[in-house]
Design a protein around this motif. Structure first.
Motif, short mmCIF file in Angstrom:
data_model
loop_
_atom_site.label_atom_id
_atom_site.label_comp_id
_atom_site.label_asym_id
_atom_site.label_seq_id
_atom_site.Cartn_x
_atom_site.Cartn_y
_atom_site.Cartn_z
N ALA A 142 17.66 10.71 11.35
CA ALA A 142 17.14 9.24 10.86
C ALA A 142 16.99 9.03 11.86
CB ALA A 142 18.14 8.62 9.71
N VAL A 143 16.23 7.99 12.71
CA VAL A 143 15.93 7.20 13.60
C VAL A 143 15.88 5.33 13.74
CG1 VAL A 143 14.22 6.27 15.92
CG2 VAL A 143 14.57 9.01 14.66
N LEU A 144 17.07 4.72 13.88
CA LEU A 144 16.97 3.35 13.31
C LEU A 144 17.03 2.50 15.21
CD1 LEU A 144 18.99 4.95 11.45
CD2 LEU A 144 19.73 3.02 10.63
N ARG A 145 16.79 1.51 14.98
CA ARG A 145 16.87 0.43 15.98
C ARG A 145 18.25 -0.64 15.86
NH1 ARG A 145 12.08 -2.80 17.66
NH2 ARG A 145 13.54 -4.47 18.11
N LEU A 146 19.12 -0.01 17.28
CA LEU A 146 20.62 -0.14 16.86
C LEU A 146 20.84 -1.64 17.30
CD1 LEU A 146 22.50 1.16 17.49
CD2 LEU A 146 22.46 1.05 19.97
N ASP A 147 19.67 -2.61 17.52
CA ASP A 147 20.75 -4.10 17.35
C ASP A 147 20.21 -4.33 15.86
OD1 ASP A 147 17.66 -3.93 17.40
OD2 ASP A 147 17.54 -5.70 18.06
N ARG A 148 19.02 -4.07 14.97
CA ARG A 148 19.30 -4.56 14.02
C ARG A 148 20.34 -3.90 12.75
NH1 ARG A 148 14.16 -6.94 12.09
NH2 ARG A 148 14.90 -6.36 10.12
N ALA A 149 21.28 -2.55 13.18
CA ALA A 149 21.49 -1.71 12.20
C ALA A 149 22.68 -2.27 12.94
CB ALA A 149 21.87 -0.20 12.92
N ARG A 150 23.32 -2.69 14.14
CA ARG A 150 24.96 -3.56 13.87
C ARG A 150 24.03 -4.63 13.58
NH1 ARG A 150 25.60 -1.37 20.04
NH2 ARG A 150 26.93 -0.25 20.01
#
Length: 684
Positions: A66-74
């Motif tokens: 799974a690949v996520l944008r870190l800023d949005r996930a946090r």
């Protein structure tokens, strides 16, 4: 294309997942943080790559990330509604994906995102869970790891656990990981090599401490009469028992089975503590999702006969079902009291059956699921051994087990599984299956979801044909001379031990000698009758006992011949034995119908291409009888049919498949012509 961070992550995951001491199949998850270029803005963007839901570390590829944008996930921390509603956060991850996002994010994604480290591993090693499931796990963690590893009390996997671990990491800069109570381990570091080293240090340090400080007999004293049986005796006993065990495991829905008789299992069952430890069940969430909360234990010694065990099973099964149903009802009532409606009970039959002196039988919707369930309970035994060696085994509470097992998120994962193939859960034994009609039949049955045992006189060819179909979870090859009673029983036993049962039997082994009456010797006559008439009888008899014991019905199919009803020249021995097979179909259909076993036959004609019989000399002799070149024999046969079509092995395999499906579940005693239309061979 994967970035360097993702490539490192995949390589690390594969190394860790390849060793069962580090984690179980499909257990745990790993992650890496890094940057890539946003294709929309052309600017660098911080991403996290994390193993997706349901994937396996040992076989992980880029598609499993799974690949996520870190800023949005946090940023999800800002909308977290609290532990009572944390399941809602899984859907929220859809808004954090980078592009299409790859695989579905797992429930542990939060931990990987929030822990302030570039690389994070979450694993389920036996040694780590032994500490996590010990009554004084917190004290042991402090003693074993000297402050380098933190203790996290049991929290159900999810958003809150991710917050807790992130806080522990932030508050303890010298800590390299954590023992998660009742669950597993987590480690972190700034580089992929460092986190792998940290994970292995935690695992190996725990294992070494257990070995050096643990009690020599954590499962207690040996139980007289519960010793492991000699290998040949216990495997014969296992083969005799497994149809009966499959019957109880398949009360709610048909199951495939797996058998394990390793030293760890046999020693556990030979010790005085095994009944109470088995009653406590497994601890790690990944374990009991596959094994159910506890196994069914046969409460008889190794010396008990097969008949004694079979007589005891109905009462044990009834008690197990009542116990599991009560467990479900307690959990469901608690869920409803909190305003939740749990998923319906998924069946009350055991997934694990333990038989002292013999071993462990595990069951599941397919062979892989059954095998993995057994491997997971073996993990559980190892965990119990480690916990009991240092302390007391103390798995998580029953209420928490129910919350995991009947978690709405797990139910959603189950609902996403592909629709089962038509022959899923069915186990087939095909004789003469290394070539020709037998091989085509085995191939079709496997393609339709069946587990297949390829039985052939040539073991090497049987194993090669099985390997073409896939792993040992799909097909295995065994050697059998169908004229030998002992070899036939051994082949049936091998099928039972390989896949836990038997549902479809295809009597295909055969040969043919094309000779006139005066040329046919007694040896010719005996050879053909031994292989096809006697051989079919022996295979059907040995298989029928297993089919009856399972109480699941089944199919026995004879590959007979047009010659069973058509009188042609120069093949008296072959045609007579085919007529014998054809009548066996009628006789067995009449006898086995009361057990739900259907018996049918197929009458092919002129199957030249791919046929072992025709390649072995029969083709040349039949061509000589009809006055055509051997290479034109298939065309000759086609032109004498009503449809003017050549019959291939695949056409016979199609008929076998149809007979095994539910569409013909009311058909028995039938002979299906697969001859493109030979009027002289019409049955009526």
């Amino acid at each position: 294309m994967a970035t360097d961070a993702a490539k490192e992550l995949i390589a690390r995951s594969n190394r860790l997942g390849a060793d069962p001491r580090n984690t179980n199949y499909a257990g745990g998850n790993t992650s890496a943080k890094g940057t890539d270029i946003d294709p929309v803005t052309g600017e660098p963007v911080e991403l996290i790559w994390v193993k997706g839901s349901g994937g396996d570390l040992g076989t992980l590829t880029e598609s499993g990330l799974a690949v996520l944008r870190l800023d949005r996930a946090r940023a999800l921390v800002n909308v977290y509604p609290g532990v009572e509603r944390e399941d809602e956060m899984v859907a929220a991850y859809d808004y954090t994906l980078h592009g299409r996002g790859g695989a579905a994010p797992s429930i542990d994604t939060t931990m990987h995102c929030l822990v302030d480290a570039a690389h994070v591993d979450h694993l389920h090693p036996d040694s780590g869970i032994a500490i996590a499931a010990a009554a004084d796990g917190e004290a042991l963690t402090a003693e074993i790891f000297g402050g380098r590893v933190a203790w996290v009390p049991w929290v159900r996997p999810g958003f809150q656990l991710g917050l807790d671990i992130a806080r522990i990491k932030a508050e303890n800069p010298g800590v390299i990981g954590a023992i998660l109570g009742g669950h597993g381990i987590t480690a972190w570091a700034d580089t992929s090599d460092e986190v792998e080293a940290n994970s292995l240090w935690i695992i190996n340090t725990a294992a070494r401490y257990i070995e050096e400080h643990g009690k020599p007999d954590p499962f207690g004293a040996a139980l007289p009469g519960y010793e492991p049986l000699p290998e040949a005796e216990r495997r014969a006993k296992a083969a005799a028992l497994v149809p009966h065990l499959r019957a109880i495991a398949s009360h709610d829905r048909p199951q495939v089975g797996h058998f394990i008789d390793t030293d760890a299992v046999l020693d556990f069952l030979a010790r005085e503590k095994h009944p109470q430890l088995a009653e406590l069940g497994t601890s790690c969430p990944d374990h009991f999702l596959r094994t159910k909360v506890k196994p069914l234990v046969v409460d008889l010694p190794s010396t008990a006969s097969v008949e004694e065990i079979v007589d005891r099973l109905p009462a044990l099964h009834e008690a197990y079902r009542a116990d599991y149903t009560a467990y479900y009802e307690r959990g469901a009532a608690a869920a409803r009291a909190q305003g939740e409606e749990p998923p319906a009970i998924r069946g009350a039959d055991p997934a694990i059956v333990l038989v002292p002196g013999v071993g462990m039988f595990s069951f599941g919707a397919d062979k892989q699921t059954a095998r993995v369930a057994g491997e997971f309970f073996l993990n559980a035994i190892n965990v119990m051994r480690g916990a009991e060696a240092l302390s007391t085994y103390a798995p998580i509470e029953e209420s928490e087990k129910f919350r995991i097992e009947y978690w709405a998120l797990e139910e959603a994962k189950l609902q996403r599984r592909p629709k089962p193939k038509p022959l899923a859960t069915r186990i087939a034994l095909v004789t003469g299956a290394a070539s020709g009609i037998g091989k085509a039949t085995a191939t079709r049955l496997a393609a339709e979801g069946a587990c297949v045992v390829i039985a052939d006189l040539d073991l090497e060819k049987a194993q090669a044909a099985a390997a073409e179909l896939g792993s040992a979870d799909i097909a295995v090859g065994v050697q059998v001379d169908v004229t030998d009673e002992d070899q036939v029983q051994a082949a049936v036993d091998a099928a039972l031990l390989a896949f836990g049962g038997l549902d479809i039997v295809v009597n295909n082994a055969g040969l043919s000698l094309s000779k006139s009456l005066l040329e046919t010797t007694v040896a010719d006559w005996d050879l053909q009758h031994n292989v096809m008439a006697k051989g079919s009888f022996l295979v059907s008899r040995a298989s029928a006992k297993a089919l009856i014991d399972q109480k699941l019905g089944g199919d026995i199919i004879y590959i007979s011949s047009k010659n069973s009803v058509f009188a042609g020249p120069n093949n008296i021995a072959y045609s007579a034995t085919k007529a014998d097979q054809a009548h066996q179909v009628r006789l067995l259909a009449a006898e086995l119908g009361e057990h739900g076993v259907k018996v049918n036959g197929i009458n092919p004609d002129g199957v030249v291409r791919g046929s072992g019989i025709f390649a072995g000399g029969w083709g040349a002799k039949r061509a000589a009888v009809y006055g055509v070149p051997e290479e034109k024999l298939g065309e000759y046969y086609a032109q004498r049919t009503l449809l003017k079509r050549e019959v291939l092995p695949e056409h016979v395999a199609n008929a076998v498949f149809v007979l095994c499906t539910g569409d013909l579940d009311h058909t028995t005693g039938l002979h299906i012509p697969v001859d493109a239309g030979v009027a002289a061979a019409f049955l009526r």
